[in-house]
Design a protein around this motif. Structure first.
Motif, PDB file in Angstrom:
ATOM      1  N   PHE B 126       0.840  -1.198   0.000  1.00  0.00           N
ATOM      2  CA  PHE B 126       0.000   0.000   0.000  1.00  0.00           C
ATOM      3  C   PHE B 126       0.876   1.250   0.000  1.00  0.00           C
ATOM      4  CE2 PHE B 126      -2.559  -3.294   2.040  1.00  0.00           C
ATOM      5  CZ  PHE B 126      -3.695  -3.237   1.252  1.00  0.00           C
ATOM      6  N   ALA B 127       0.369   2.294  -0.669  1.00  0.00           N
ATOM      7  CA  ALA B 127       1.007   3.599  -0.613  1.00  0.00           C
ATOM      8  C   ALA B 127      -0.124   4.621  -0.624  1.00  0.00           C
ATOM      9  CB  ALA B 127       1.934   3.810  -1.818  1.00  0.00           C
ATOM     10  N   ALA B 128      -0.083   5.540   0.313  1.00  0.00           N
ATOM     11  CA  ALA B 128      -1.105   6.578   0.412  1.00  0.00           C
ATOM     12  C   ALA B 128      -2.508   5.960   0.374  1.00  0.00           C
ATOM     13  CB  ALA B 128      -0.945   7.612  -0.702  1.00  0.00           C
ATOM     14  N   ASP B 129      -2.698   4.924   1.241  1.00  0.00           N
ATOM     15  CA  ASP B 129      -4.019   4.289   1.382  1.00  0.00           C
ATOM     16  C   ASP B 129      -4.497   3.528   0.164  1.00  0.00           C
ATOM     17  OD1 ASP B 129      -4.274   4.983   3.935  1.00  0.00           O
ATOM     18  OD2 ASP B 129      -5.854   6.506   3.652  1.00  0.00           O
ATOM     19  N   LYS B 130      -3.644   3.448  -0.889  1.00  0.00           N
ATOM     20  CA  LYS B 130      -4.082   2.725  -2.082  1.00  0.00           C
ATOM     21  C   LYS B 130      -3.145   1.565  -2.361  1.00  0.00           C
ATOM     22  CE  LYS B 130      -5.831   4.804  -5.638  1.00  0.00           C
ATOM     23  NZ  LYS B 130      -5.970   5.713  -6.796  1.00  0.00           N
ATOM     24  N   GLY B 131      -3.666   0.541  -3.033  1.00  0.00           N
ATOM     25  CA  GLY B 131      -2.823  -0.578  -3.396  1.00  0.00           C
ATOM     26  C   GLY B 131      -1.763  -0.153  -4.402  1.00  0.00           C
ATOM     27  N   THR B 132      -0.554  -0.653  -4.221  1.00  0.00           N
ATOM     28  CA  THR B 132       0.518  -0.335  -5.162  1.00  0.00           C
ATOM     29  C   THR B 132       0.283  -1.090  -6.474  1.00  0.00           C
ATOM     30  OG1 THR B 132       1.798  -2.165  -4.337  1.00  0.00           O
ATOM     31  CG2 THR B 132       2.198  -0.016  -3.319  1.00  0.00           C
ATOM     32  N   ASP B 133       1.021  -0.688  -7.516  1.00  0.00           N
ATOM     33  CA  ASP B 133       0.915  -1.396  -8.799  1.00  0.00           C
ATOM     34  C   ASP B 133       1.276  -2.872  -8.601  1.00  0.00           C
ATOM     35  OD1 ASP B 133       0.130   0.857  -9.990  1.00  0.00           O
ATOM     36  OD2 ASP B 133       2.039   1.294 -11.001  1.00  0.00           O
ATOM     37  N   TYR B 134       2.269  -3.090  -7.727  1.00  0.00           N
ATOM     38  CA  TYR B 134       2.690  -4.475  -7.480  1.00  0.00           C
ATOM     39  C   TYR B 134       1.532  -5.299  -6.919  1.00  0.00           C
ATOM     40  CZ  TYR B 134       5.059  -8.493  -5.464  1.00  0.00           C
ATOM     41  OH  TYR B 134       5.418  -9.772  -5.134  1.00  0.00           O
ATOM     42  N   LEU B 135       0.817  -4.715  -5.942  1.00  0.00           N
ATOM     43  CA  LEU B 135      -0.323  -5.429  -5.360  1.00  0.00           C
ATOM     44  C   LEU B 135      -1.398  -5.653  -6.418  1.00  0.00           C
ATOM     45  CD1 LEU B 135      -1.874  -6.699  -3.031  1.00  0.00           C
ATOM     46  CD2 LEU B 135      -2.688  -4.430  -2.394  1.00  0.00           C
ATOM     47  N   GLN B 136      -1.650  -4.635  -7.241  1.00  0.00           N
ATOM     48  CA  GLN B 136      -2.664  -4.768  -8.299  1.00  0.00           C
ATOM     49  C   GLN B 136      -2.355  -5.972  -9.191  1.00  0.00           C
ATOM     50  OE1 GLN B 136      -5.286  -2.951  -8.418  1.00  0.00           O
ATOM     51  NE2 GLN B 136      -4.775  -1.203  -7.113  1.00  0.00           N
ATOM     52  N   GLN B 137      -1.074  -6.079  -9.528  1.00  0.00           N
ATOM     53  CA  GLN B 137      -0.680  -7.156 -10.438  1.00  0.00           C
ATOM     54  C   GLN B 137      -0.809  -8.527  -9.758  1.00  0.00           C
ATOM     55  OE1 GLN B 137       3.568  -7.374 -10.624  1.00  0.00           O
ATOM     56  NE2 GLN B 137       3.131  -9.583 -10.869  1.00  0.00           N
ATOM     57  N   ARG B 138      -0.394  -8.618  -8.489  1.00  0.00           N
ATOM     58  CA  ARG B 138      -0.529  -9.889  -7.757  1.00  0.00           C
ATOM     59  C   ARG B 138      -2.006 -10.229  -7.530  1.00  0.00           C
ATOM     60  NH1 ARG B 138       3.953 -12.151  -4.783  1.00  0.00           N
ATOM     61  NH2 ARG B 138       2.364 -13.721  -4.345  1.00  0.00           N
ATOM     62  N   ALA B 139      -2.825  -9.210  -7.270  1.00  0.00           N
ATOM     63  CA  ALA B 139      -4.246  -9.434  -7.023  1.00  0.00           C
ATOM     64  C   ALA B 139      -4.918  -9.964  -8.280  1.00  0.00           C
ATOM     65  CB  ALA B 139      -4.916  -8.148  -6.548  1.00  0.00           C
TER      66      ALA B 139
END
Lengths: 515, 231
Positions: B126-139
């Motif tokens: 997370f960064a600034a309360d939002k999912g990072t690009d990395y998390l988006q891709q893993r999700a």
């Protein structure tokens, strides 16, 4: 006339007996197909069913499977639970509390390798009761665990099992299934009269709203009334009231205190001053009843005994009293009519014989009903001799429980009086004093209760068996292996098997797999 | 201990995911979940079997990696040994779940019992309360897998309806030990498959099940190779 074929069957009366028989016949005859033998059932919209039988034998699994009913549908719609035998409480003594189990699973089939002589010689340890020496099931049932897991397929158990069920709901399930899937035709009407032909066979059944109904063969499922076989045809009734003394039952349905209240995994049968109390756990309620002899206790006192057994929960509940005609018809099949259920015979529900013998009668009828009328007399002879044997052996087995009791109340002393014990049972008891129960004591293919049932009751009741020649039984290592296996299984299964309710909840959600 | 918790941008804002190229979390897994969408790729290196879930009794598709519980013959200290790595293994410790059975949306959950999920090393989630690009891709990958598992359930239901599953018992004789049976596995019934009516066969084709069915059958050739890994 004599070469005419049998193309239609009329079942008179619903309930468990009527619907189970109609469903079984229709399934066997493929009655849903055009041109097949027709099966019709007439049920009165006004006569309530008796529905005392709420315990089955393991045979019910094969019966339901044969009828094409899914196990999860049956369990759900009948508030049914798994039954792993019967726990007999205080049957041996009046003062000294005690209990034993009559179970459905044994580690070794005693007709193949009989562990009893080794248990008698102390090979299982000196204080171990017979049931827990030869089976893990008693411990599992005491813990309220199910006989199977959600990963077992439908009708398959880790341990052998039967069911407890709501008889009214069961008849309703069979009624729907028999009509929708098996092609049974249903007529809702009251029977006003039954007419006979010149040769004494049934000619027709006359109803109030459905006119005159005729068929080539009739099945009498009219309960204690026995409208066809007894009343119309005049087949007599052999009372066994002098052998089995209980003549009444008073029953109360007790709702569970909460939705997650534990459910007994076996029938409980607790001896009382003038009879015994059954206690059967369904998912939503218990069915509890006192079977008693009105010669030894008043109806009021019997009801009070039942209420005391239940405790404060009984205060707001109503009781129902039933008179029991104990005995059987002189014939179960006469000319073109066979009786199934209470119209044929009844004994006290001590060993859940009622539904089990309905299944047996329906199976034999389905197999033996001849295609041609000329073959009726032979089928009648075979059916009558088979069921006379089965009912007499059932009476023997029930009597065994009383014959071995050491209870001191007048009812119990009378119940074990030697002149009241059938000679067939006396002979067996005499031989079992000095030699083990043998497969040859049960040589008939359709013996209603197997050798292992007799063993559970005999040894559970503390029958004094002194083997005259223990030298004959010297496979001690093999026996020890079995006794050890029971101990291993007992501890393994405790880990693996879920509580009844937990499994039932999963079955409602997921069902069982067909494989 | 496995402990599945929904990912939360507040509660887990300082957490990171590290990656383990050895996939050490599989070291004691003798079966690993597989989606029907993976069957073709998996079949060339792993036997595909069906097993009953011990808590629901429902069938699941799995890659067989060991010959007794607790044994993974496709994993060694040097890491994962089979050519194909199941999606579930790659996505770990993340997974996508439907909050309700009928729901179209997924929530992303994590096994907090995994060392890969920690506050020290790896990629920020997370960064600034939002999912990072990395998390988006893993999700996305986790959702893909969850979607595949849903398709797999439908596939299995069609196999059951056509009575195409059959119990398979593997008798194994380890060197210098007692023979034992590996039970509880189910496979495709080849004989039954050959007996299907034209109509039943076409129903399989319409659902694009034929490829998956044949992948399962061909994957059975991997069994002797798995046994050979015992040596």
């Amino acid at each position: 006339m004599q070469t005419e074929s049998i193309r239609s069957v009329l079942v008179v009366g619903g309930g468990t007996a009527g619907w189970l028989t109609a469903a079984n016949l229709a399934q066997s005859f493929n009655s849903a197909a055009p041109g097949a033998i027709s099966v019709t059932l007439i049920e009165s919209p006004d006569i309530p069913t008796i529905g005392v039988g709420e315990g089955t034998w393991p045979t019910m699994r094969a019966t339901l499977q044969k009828l094409g009913i899914k196990e999860e549908d049956f369990l759900r719609s009948c508030n049914a639970t798994f039954k792993q035998g019967t726990k007999f409480v205080n049957w041996q003594h009046s003062e000294q509390p005690g209990s034993y189990h009559h179970l459905f699973t044994s580690v070794s089939d005693p007709t193949q390798f009989n562990l009893a002589p080794y248990w008698l010689q102390g090979d299982a340890g000196n204080d171990r009761p017979y049931a827990s020496a030869v089976s893990a099931q008693g411990v599992i049932a005491e813990l309220g665990l199910a006989p199977k897991k959600i990963t077992n397929k439908a009708y398959e158990g880790v341990l052998n099992y039967a069911y407890h069920l709501d008889a009214g709901k069961f008849a309703e399930l069979l009624k729907q299934h028999a009509q929708q899937k098996l092609g049974v035709k249903f007529i809702s009407a009251n029977v006003l009269d039954v007419t006979l032909a010149g040769d004494g066979s049934i000619a027709a059944v006359i109803t109030d709203v459905a006119g005159t109904q005729q068929a080539d063969f009739y099945v009498d499922c009219t309960g204690f009334q026995s409208l066809l076989l007894g009343k119309a045809m005049g087949v007599g009734f052999c009372s066994v009231a002098d052998t089995l003394l209980a003549d009444h039952a008073v029953t109360i349905q007790v709702p569970h205190a909460s939705e997650d209240a534990p459910i007994n995994a076996c029938t409980h049968s607790t001896a009382q001053a003038a009879g015994w109390i059954w206690d059967i756990g369904l998912t939503n309620r218990r069915g509890v009843g006192y079977v008693y002899s009105s010669n030894y206790v008043s109806h009021e006192e019997a009801e009070q005994t039942l209420r005391r057994y239940i405790g404060p929960a009984a205060d707001s509940l109503s009781a129902r009293k039933l008179a029991m005609q104990v005995g059987y018809r002189e014939k179960f099949w006469h000319k073109n009519c066979a009786a199934v259920g209470l119209s044929a015979a009844f004994v006290e529900p001590l060993e859940a014989s009622a539904i089990f013998l309905i299944e047996a009668a329906a199976n034999m009828l389905a197999d033996q009903l001849p295609a041609l009328k000329q073959n009726l007399p032979l089928a009648e002879r075979k059916f009558n001799s088979s069921f006379l044997f089965r009912w007499q052996k059932t009476i023997d087995f029930i009597k065994l429980h009383y014959a071995l009791s050491g209870r001191t109340e007048p009812f119990w002393q009378a119940a074990r009086g030697k002149q009241l014990i059938p000679a067939s049972l006396q002979d067996l008891l005499q031989s079992w004093q000095t030699q083990p129960v043998s497969a040859y004591d049960f040589a008939h293919v359709y013996e209603p209760f197997p050798m292992e049932s007799y063993q559970y009751v005999l040894y559970g009741m503390g029958f004094n068996q002194q083997l005259a020649d223990p030298q004959r039984y010297r496979q001690h290592d093999k026996a020890a292996m079995y006794f050890q296996r029971v101990q291993q299984l007992t501890s393994q299964l405790q880990q693996q098997l879920p509580p009844q309710r937990e499994l039932l909840a999963k079955i409602y959600q997921y069902g069982f797999s067909a494989l | 201990m496995t402990n599945i918790v929904a990912l939360d941008s507040q509660q887990h804002q300082h957490y990171k995911l590290s990656e383990d190229k050895l996939f050490s979390h599989t070291r004691t897994a003798h079966i690993l979940p597989l989606a029907v969408t993976e069957f073709v790729a998996a079949a060339v290196s792993l036997p595909i079997v069906f097993v009953k879930d011990s808590t629901t009794g429902q069938f699941r598709a799995c890659a067989l990696t060991g010959l007794q519980p607790g044994q993974n013959l496709c994993w060694q200290e040097s890491g994962w040994q089979a050519a194909y790595i199941p999606l579930a293994v790659r996505n770990y410790p993340l997974l996508a779940l439907k909050p309700e059975a009928q729901s179209d949306d997924y929530i992303i959950a994590v096994d907090t019992g995994s060392e890969l999920f920690n506050q020290q090393s790896g990629q920020a989630l997370f960064a600034a309360d939002k999912g990072t690009d990395y998390l988006q891709q893993r999700a996305r990958s986790a959702i893909n897998q969850a979607h595949g598992i849903g398709l797999t359930q439908q596939f299995i239901n069609r196999l059951l309806a056509l009575e195409l599953l059959v119990a398979r018992t593997l008798t194994l004789t380890p060197k210098g030990a007692e023979p034992y049976e590996l039970t509880g596995m189910y496979g495709i019934d080849e004989q039954r498959l050959a007996q299907l009516t034209a109509e039943q066969w076409l129903s399989l084709r319409a659902n694009n099940d034929l490829l998956a069915i044949h992948a399962v059958l061909m994957s059975m050739a991997q069994l002797p190779l798995l046994v050979a890994r015992l040596a």
